[in-house]
Design an enzyme around this catalytic site. Structure first.
Site, PDB file in Angstrom:
ATOM      1  N   SER A 124       9.807   1.818  -1.124  1.00  0.00           N
ATOM      2  CA  SER A 124       8.578   1.127  -0.780  1.00  0.00           C
ATOM      3  C   SER A 124       7.446   2.132  -0.543  1.00  0.00           C
ATOM      4  O   SER A 124       7.097   2.868  -1.467  1.00  0.00           O
ATOM      5  CB  SER A 124       8.822   0.232   0.439  1.00  0.00           C
ATOM      6  OG  SER A 124       7.769  -0.676   0.634  1.00  0.00           O
ATOM      7  N   ASP A 194      10.742  -8.675  -6.769  1.00  0.00           N
ATOM      8  CA  ASP A 194      10.307  -7.916  -5.589  1.00  0.00           C
ATOM      9  C   ASP A 194       8.783  -7.999  -5.492  1.00  0.00           C
ATOM     10  O   ASP A 194       8.060  -7.611  -6.416  1.00  0.00           O
ATOM     11  CB  ASP A 194      10.769  -6.456  -5.727  1.00  0.00           C
ATOM     12  CG  ASP A 194      10.414  -5.586  -4.528  1.00  0.00           C
ATOM     13  OD1 ASP A 194       9.467  -5.920  -3.781  1.00  0.00           O
ATOM     14  OD2 ASP A 194      11.073  -4.556  -4.336  1.00  0.00           O
ATOM     15  N   HIS A 206      12.880  -7.436  -1.902  1.00  0.00           N
ATOM     16  CA  HIS A 206      12.464  -6.063  -1.573  1.00  0.00           C
ATOM     17  C   HIS A 206      13.479  -5.356  -0.681  1.00  0.00           C
ATOM     18  O   HIS A 206      13.495  -4.124  -0.623  1.00  0.00           O
ATOM     19  CB  HIS A 206      11.098  -6.108  -0.877  1.00  0.00           C
ATOM     20  CG  HIS A 206      10.458  -4.775  -0.688  1.00  0.00           C
ATOM     21  ND1 HIS A 206      10.104  -3.940  -1.738  1.00  0.00           N
ATOM     22  CD2 HIS A 206      10.095  -4.110   0.456  1.00  0.00           C
ATOM     23  CE1 HIS A 206       9.560  -2.840  -1.259  1.00  0.00           C
ATOM     24  NE2 HIS A 206       9.540  -2.909   0.063  1.00  0.00           N
TER      25      HIS A 206
END
Length: 227
Positions: A124, A194, A206
């Site tokens: 991320s 995602d 995610h």
């Protein structure tokens, strides 16, 4: 009389010790404590940046990647370095701070453990941290890239990122397409739907990189690069 007698015995005993102990000590081996030293350089080191809001450390994706990698590289030792950065919601300062720390770690390892194969990774926002030191030029948006110089890039054997926000930026895309230097060394994992790396809107996706097998898939890729 008893006190005097006791004192004389004590003096004789002290004299005995003074005469005998040096002779005994001379027969004992000399034991020297080993000097303190750093752990030996690992064969492989994974430098991983956790995602936004995660506690300091590798994060759950980084931990899973490392555990899987260790099972795939035989007798090679695998060390880890958790990128030291806030992983906070102020991306303007947090991500560049992570990029600076990751870059500094690569520099340190290149200088002190030149034979260690380095693996860069991130989840991320952490993937964005790795983007900043691996893309060819400044990526779309408000961040300024600080690519690793060629001397340091040569020490990086593989790159693995997950939920990479660079994919959804206008003019961006998967990291392999954005880096001539690291493209062939890179795997960029994006779970179906995602919300942060695809047109999909799924937040649970995610956080599914361990369950969906993508950390294991990435470990296969990295293991092939470091064997």
């Amino acid at each position: 009389m008893m006190c005097q007698h006791g004192y004389m015995l004590f003096e004789r005993f002290r004299g005995f010790l003074a005469a005998v102990l040096p002779a005994v000590a001379a027969t004992l081996p000399i034991v020297v404590a080993p000097p303190a030293s750093a752990d030996p350089c690992p064969d492989i080191e994974v430098i991983f940046a956790r995602g936004t809001g995660a506690d300091p450390g590798l994060g759950f994706v980084g931990d899973a990647l490392v555990n899987s990698l260790r099972s795939k590289v035989g007798g090679q030792s695998v060390g880890t370095y958790a990128v030291n950065y806030p992983a906070g919601w102020n991306f303007d300062t947090s991500a560049p701070a992570g990029a600076a720390d990751a870059s500094a770690r690569v520099q340190w390892m290149a200088d002190n453990c030149p034979n260690t194969k380095l693996v860069l990774g991130g989840m991320s926002q952490g993937a964005g941290v790795i983007d900043l030191i691996t893309v060819d030029a400044t990526p779309p948006g408000r961040f300024t890239a600080t690519p690793l110089p060629p001397r340091l890039a040569d020490h990086v054997a593989a790159v693995a990122v997950f939920g990479n926000p660079l994919r959804t930026m206008r003019g961006g895309g998967p990291l392999p397409a954005m880096s001539r230097t690291f493209g062939p060394k890179t795997i960029d994992m994006c779970a179906l739907d995602d919300i942060f790396c695809s047109p999909g809107k799924s937040l649970p996706a995610h956080f599914a990189y361990v369950e969906n097998g993508m950390t294991d898939q990435a470990a296969d890729f990295v293991a092939a690069r470091v064997r």
